[in-house]
Design a protein around this motif. Structure first.
Motif, PDB file in Angstrom:
ATOM      1  N   PRO A  35      33.947  56.967  -6.928  1.00  0.00           N
ATOM      2  CA  PRO A  35      33.425  55.748  -7.130  1.00  0.00           C
ATOM      3  C   PRO A  35      34.164  54.982  -8.301  1.00  0.00           C
ATOM      4  N   GLU A  36      34.460  55.339  -9.609  1.00  0.00           N
ATOM      5  CA  GLU A  36      35.033  54.571 -10.525  1.00  0.00           C
ATOM      6  C   GLU A  36      36.399  53.928 -10.074  1.00  0.00           C
ATOM      7  N   SER A  37      37.135  54.880  -9.425  1.00  0.00           N
ATOM      8  CA  SER A  37      38.673  54.367  -8.848  1.00  0.00           C
ATOM      9  C   SER A  37      38.355  53.162  -7.689  1.00  0.00           C
ATOM     10  N   ILE A  84      35.659  38.265  -0.198  1.00  0.00           N
ATOM     11  CA  ILE A  84      34.108  38.643  -0.919  1.00  0.00           C
ATOM     12  C   ILE A  84      33.666  39.583   0.152  1.00  0.00           C
ATOM     13  N   PHE A  85      33.843  39.061   1.459  1.00  0.00           N
ATOM     14  CA  PHE A  85      33.241  40.033   2.560  1.00  0.00           C
ATOM     15  C   PHE A  85      33.898  41.325   2.593  1.00  0.00           C
ATOM     16  N   LEU A  86      35.229  41.601   2.352  1.00  0.00           N
ATOM     17  CA  LEU A  86      35.901  42.691   2.606  1.00  0.00           C
ATOM     18  C   LEU A  86      35.413  43.649   1.332  1.00  0.00           C
ATOM     19  N   VAL A  87      35.286  43.054   0.281  1.00  0.00           N
ATOM     20  CA  VAL A  87      34.544  43.895  -0.779  1.00  0.00           C
ATOM     21  C   VAL A  87      33.241  44.379  -0.563  1.00  0.00           C
ATOM     22  N   ALA A  88      32.356  43.398   0.120  1.00  0.00           N
ATOM     23  CA  ALA A  88      31.136  43.811   0.525  1.00  0.00           C
ATOM     24  C   ALA A  88      31.200  44.936   1.535  1.00  0.00           C
ATOM     25  N   SER A  89      32.036  44.905   2.471  1.00  0.00           N
ATOM     26  CA  SER A  89      32.071  46.009   3.372  1.00  0.00           C
ATOM     27  C   SER A  89      32.605  47.429   2.886  1.00  0.00           C
ATOM     28  N   CYS A  90      33.463  46.929   1.854  1.00  0.00           N
ATOM     29  CA  CYS A  90      33.863  48.504   1.046  1.00  0.00           C
ATOM     30  C   CYS A  90      32.679  48.950   0.140  1.00  0.00           C
ATOM     31  N   PHE A  91      32.149  48.128  -0.304  1.00  0.00           N
ATOM     32  CA  PHE A  91      30.895  48.525  -1.137  1.00  0.00           C
ATOM     33  C   PHE A  91      29.688  49.123  -0.227  1.00  0.00           C
ATOM     34  N   ALA A  92      29.702  48.657   0.695  1.00  0.00           N
ATOM     35  CA  ALA A  92      28.519  49.335   1.742  1.00  0.00           C
ATOM     36  C   ALA A  92      28.779  50.902   2.132  1.00  0.00           C
ATOM     37  N   VAL A  93      30.162  50.980   2.316  1.00  0.00           N
ATOM     38  CA  VAL A  93      30.575  52.401   2.817  1.00  0.00           C
ATOM     39  C   VAL A  93      30.593  53.289   1.912  1.00  0.00           C
ATOM     40  N   LEU A  94      30.467  52.830   0.552  1.00  0.00           N
ATOM     41  CA  LEU A  94      30.666  53.735  -0.666  1.00  0.00           C
ATOM     42  C   LEU A  94      29.260  54.840  -0.794  1.00  0.00           C
ATOM     43  N   ASN A 144      28.128  56.987  -3.233  1.00  0.00           N
ATOM     44  CA  ASN A 144      27.273  56.972  -4.460  1.00  0.00           C
ATOM     45  C   ASN A 144      27.764  55.559  -5.232  1.00  0.00           C
ATOM     46  N   LYS A 145      26.635  54.635  -5.130  1.00  0.00           N
ATOM     47  CA  LYS A 145      26.838  53.304  -5.668  1.00  0.00           C
ATOM     48  C   LYS A 145      26.241  53.083  -7.015  1.00  0.00           C
ATOM     49  N   LYS A 146      25.659  54.295  -7.606  1.00  0.00           N
ATOM     50  CA  LYS A 146      25.137  54.267  -9.035  1.00  0.00           C
ATOM     51  C   LYS A 146      26.044  53.715  -9.943  1.00  0.00           C
ATOM     52  N   ILE A 198      28.708  47.161 -12.635  1.00  0.00           N
ATOM     53  CA  ILE A 198      29.551  45.960 -12.692  1.00  0.00           C
ATOM     54  C   ILE A 198      29.919  45.319 -11.564  1.00  0.00           C
ATOM     55  N   LEU A 199      30.451  46.081 -10.413  1.00  0.00           N
ATOM     56  CA  LEU A 199      30.661  45.859  -9.249  1.00  0.00           C
ATOM     57  C   LEU A 199      29.545  45.160  -8.599  1.00  0.00           C
ATOM     58  N   ALA A 200      28.653  45.832  -8.528  1.00  0.00           N
ATOM     59  CA  ALA A 200      27.344  45.373  -7.615  1.00  0.00           C
ATOM     60  C   ALA A 200      26.699  44.008  -8.214  1.00  0.00           C
TER      61      ALA A 200
END
Length: 873
Positions: free
Chosen positions: A678-680, A701-711, A713-715, A719-721
């Motif tokens: 997650p940190e990387s 923005i939508f690319l980052v959102a789609s990448c964030f969605a598949v991670l 462990n988001k905890k 900062i990114l969230a």
């Protein structure tokens, strides 16, 4: 006037067997009922034109009458035996007496029965079977064998001729060839024309799905192909092959230089032709093949798209008919080009008919002369599978010319040819000029997928509870998981997922899903089998880690080409070099020989890599190209290691920074993020949020959102969230920075898409949590923009069906929202998700009749028709 003789002499058993005598005695009432006039008509009809002069000779006239009378007797005997074999008892046989008298009075029937005597011809069972139907005679039992009856009757006719020296001499004078072929086959073993055996052979070879080839651990539960077959759709591609122009430019040029591509189109023309291609409504493939105007058809398709299964199904439809039904339907002659070419090169045959008569690889052998007769009358048709598997270009062209010759030779018979797409252009014009129509198999739509899964689970799971559990689990996974949904449109991969689902739950995140699916396909790539024939290689072991590493290298090379991931194709020589370099790096001594053998193996069957045609290979689905490409990049980076490893900054520069605006790369970028810690992943994604998109599409923005969605462990990503949520909220009421009005359809569509993408991104990034649900409720009821309310209504209905407020909101929006698009969306979601609620039907009826906007009325009418067929209103 014919000189009649005493019928009673025909009742003497003579050399007949007991079975024949019994059959004759039972059929004697039919013969006794034949009047002098009926018999005279029969003799006249049974006598061909070319023998009328001979019959006028007094010394031979009686011989012919006797022979024809005996032939009629033999036919009736064989008819009774056919009834016996079909399980009809003595009493049941009597109901056919009157039908038989009507039957033999027919001129064409008499001519056919007599031709076995007068011309030594085989008896056309199809004419007999069709004539019986057309005369509306007593229905025959399903397992009544017209083919065996005709063969046995011809043998009886041969004996009649053998026992009459005068007639043999007459026939010999008239046609030496007829005598030579009619009395006995001069040389070789005649395979006969046993269609019962042929039907059984087709069922044995093609009747079951080869699930063990997809999943070696699969159990032996039989999955019958015809029971799970789902009819696909096709689009005409007579002048345009859409897949060819998806290849990189340098590969198109290479194909053109080799003659495998007829013309190189400019980009504008390609775009126009592709648009025309997709504007066609897709047609059911069986409807196309039943069209009498489509006698000559080529079906093109990607690897795993269902081409071979289609031809197998067509053959099995005939093979699974009862015998009496098979006799009236054209015979499918299924030929696999790969086996045909091998037999021809070994000298076993020279053309299609010789292959079916004596080819070692054919499903079973059938007499060439009978095949020719059937094809001349359109009573057989060719199913020719895998023209792309003829690898030699000159040989492929020769076979195309052979197809043209046969299509001219048999103008009443159908020809259905299949091929993969790449390399087909080498022979396309040959077949186009001959009148072949070309169609492209389309991907499975959601209804076809649902139909397949329903049929599959019925057969795969005897226990109803297990069946429902497995079916619901897979259906939910396809509906809710984009990664699974993307794979499900390919028949091969949908079958693969059904198998995976049998043994384990499908992963919800795309990265793990692709990893599991690729492992399964790597298991079926049995490299040891490719090496067994070579003593120097037989002891080598290539394990799954080696295979994965080779595939990563292949994917990395593909994406490094000028067109990158836009083209899923690699030339065989390049593929061989990649495998060779990897094997050398791992210490294999015979690395180049090993690589050649592995590439050769990929020619012969679909594994995770497959032959596209004309010495080009590809991943069986571009998803696997993207997965292994991402895996290759991640493999080049390991935290804390130096040397030839990439740093995280180098990975970002070569991937995210370079390709964030290229949507063809977005799936790879998502998979890279998902495979990192997650940190990387956060370090890769944060700088992308600061990019500026000059097109106002806000793809960063939508690319980052789609990448964030598949991670998973988001905890750790607070900062990114926070930054991502802030930027999404800013786009919720996005508008263009210049003036436009309601006539600017492109601008309106762009604004709508961005606002609604914000809704979907919020749900995918923070799914299933209360704050997301409350946010959606507020947007669905109170947002000032209809585009936002519409998307919020849809997401609430699909993600929070169990919340009681969802139904209340939908009912209110369906009846009271000021904008028709919101009412329309609410009406559709109510009908599809809350059919059992008593208010739903009332609301639909009211909207169908009273809504002020036609699109809402249209949606309500459609949903009523689909879901409430039994309601009297």
């Amino acid at each position: 006037m014919l000189t009649m003789f005493d019928f009673s002499q025909l009742l003497e058993p003579g050399a007949a067997t007991a079975a024949v005598t019994t059959a004759w005695l039972f059929m004697k009432p039919v013969f006794d009922d034949i009047t002098k006039q009926i018999f005279e008509d029969f003799v006249k009809n049974a006598t061909s034109e070319k023998f009328k002069g001979l019959l006028a000779r007094k010394e031979t006239q009686k011989d012919w009458e006797k022979a024809i009378a005996r032939s009629l007797k033999a036919f009736l005997e064989e008819f009774k035996i056919a009834l016996d074999n079909a399980g009809v008892n003595e009493e049941g046989s009597r109901i056919y007496h009157n039908s038989l008298k009507t039957f033999i009075k027919d001129r064409s029937v008499a001519t056919l029965i007599g031709s076995a005597i007068t011309e030594n011809q085989s008896v056309r069972f199809t004419i007999l079977a069709k004539k019986w139907l057309s005369l509306n005679l007593e229905q025959l039992p399903d397992n009544f064998e017209w083919t065996e009856l005709s063969q046995r009757y011809k043998e009886s006719a041969n004996k009649i001729l053998e026992n009459d020296k005068t007639l043999r001499e007459i026939i010999s004078m008239k046609s030496a060839q007829t005598t030579a072929e009619g009395v006995q086959k001069i040389s070789g073993i005649d395979p006969g024309f046993n269609l019962t055996t042929y039907a059984l052979a087709l069922r044995n070879r093609y009747g079951l799905l080869k699930v063990e080839s997809l999943y070696p651990a699969a159990d032996n539960r039989s999955i019958a192909l015809t029971k799970v077959f789902v009819e696909q759709t096709v689009r005409s591609c007579q002048q345009f092959n859409p897949r060819i122009h998806e290849l990189p430019l340098e590969r198109r040029r290479s194909l053109k230089e080799k003659g495998a591509l007829q013309e190189e189109l400019d980009d504008d023309r390609v775009i126009r032709q592709r648009e025309l291609f997709f504007q066609q409504p897709p047609l059911p493939v069986l409807e196309v093949l039943r069209n009498p105007k489509q006698r000559l058809v080529v079906i093109l398709g990607d690897p795993g798209s269902g081409k071979s299964v289609l031809l197998n199904q067509l053959a099995l439809q005939w093979a699974e008919l009862p015998p009496v039904g098979r006799a009236t339907h054209p015979i499918p002659l299924l030929i696999e080009f790969k086996a045909y070419v091998r037999d021809c090169q070994q000298g076993a045959c020279r053309d299609f008919l010789e292959y079916i008569e004596q080819g070692p690889s054919c499903v079973t052998q059938l007499n060439k002369k009978n095949l020719d007769d059937s094809l001349q009358e359109g009573e057989a048709f060719f199913l020719l599978d895998g023209l792309d598997e003829v690898f030699d270009n000159a040989l492929r062209q020769n076979i195309a010319h052979e197809l043209v010759r046969f299509s001219i030779r048999y103008p009443l018979s159908r020809f259905v040819v299949t091929s993969r797409i790449i390399g087909y252009d080498l022979v396309a014009q040959i077949l186009r000029d001959a009148g072949f129509h070309h169609f492209m198999l389309q991907e499975l739509d959601s209804e076809q997928q649902l139909s397949f899964l329903q049929k599959w689970h019925e057969l795969a799971y005897p226990d109803p509870h297990e069946r429902k559990s497995k079916h619901d689990r897979l259906q939910t996974a396809i509906r809710d998981t984009a990664a699974i949904r993307e794979l499900a449109d390919n028949p091969l991969l949908l079958t693969l997922m059904a198998l995976l689902n049998r043994y384990k739950e499908l992963p919800r995140d795309r990265n793990t899903l692709y990893e599991e699916a690729s492992k399964l396909m790597l298991h079926q790539w049995d490299t040891a089998r490719a090496l067994q024939s070579d003593p120097l290689l037989a002891q080598e072991t290539i394990d799954d880690i080696d295979k994965q590493s080779m595939l990563k290298a292949v994917a990395f090379t593909m994406q490094s080409s000028p067109k990158g991931l836009a083209g899923n194709a690699i030339a065989s020589k390049e593929l061989e070099n990649i495998l060779s370099n990897y094997l050398e790096s791992q210490g294999y001594e015979s690395y180049r020989r090993l690589a050649k053998r592995l590439v050769q193996q990929l020619r012969e069957r679909n594994y995770i890599l497959c032959l596209l045609g004309d010495d080009y290979y590809a991943f069986v689905h571009r998803t696997f190209l993207e997965f292994f490409c991402a895996s290759a990049w991640v493999s080049k980076y390991k935290e804390g290691e130096k040397g030839d490893r990439y740093t995280l900054e180098e990975i970002r520069a070569a991937t995210f920074d370079k390709y964030w605006q290229d949507e063809k790369w977005h799936e790879v970028l998502r998979l890279i993020a998902a495979q990192l810690q997650p940190e990387s992943a956060e370090k890769l994604l944060l700088p992308i949020l600061d990019k500026k998109d000059s097109t106002n599409q806000h793809r960063n923005i939508f690319l980052v959102a789609s990448c964030f969605a598949v991670l998973r462990n988001k905890k750790p990503l607070q900062i990114l969230a926070v930054k991502l949520e802030k930027q999404l909220d800013a786009l919720l009421h996005f508008d263009l920075p210049y003036y436009y009005n309601f006539l600017y359809f492109e601008e309106i569509s762009q604004v709508k898409n961005i606002r609604q993408s914000v809704i979907r991104s919020r749900v995918s990034c923070w799914p299933g949590i209360d704050t997301t649900k409350q946010w959606l409720k507020h947007r669905a009821q109170n947002d000032e923009h209809w585009t936002v309310r519409q998307a919020a209504v849809q997401e609430l209905a699909r993600g929070w069906k169990e919340d009681p407020d969802t139904l209340t909101i939908l009912k209110h929006r369906a009846q009271n929202d000021e904008h028709w698009t919101v009412r329309q969306a609410a009406v559709q979601e109510l009908a599809r998700g809350w059919k059992e609620d008593p208010d739903t039907l009332t609301i639909l009826k009211h909207r169908a009749q009273n809504d002020e906007h036609w699109t809402v009325r249209q949606a309500a009418v459609q949903e009523l028709a689909r879901g409430w067929k039994e309601d009297p209103d």
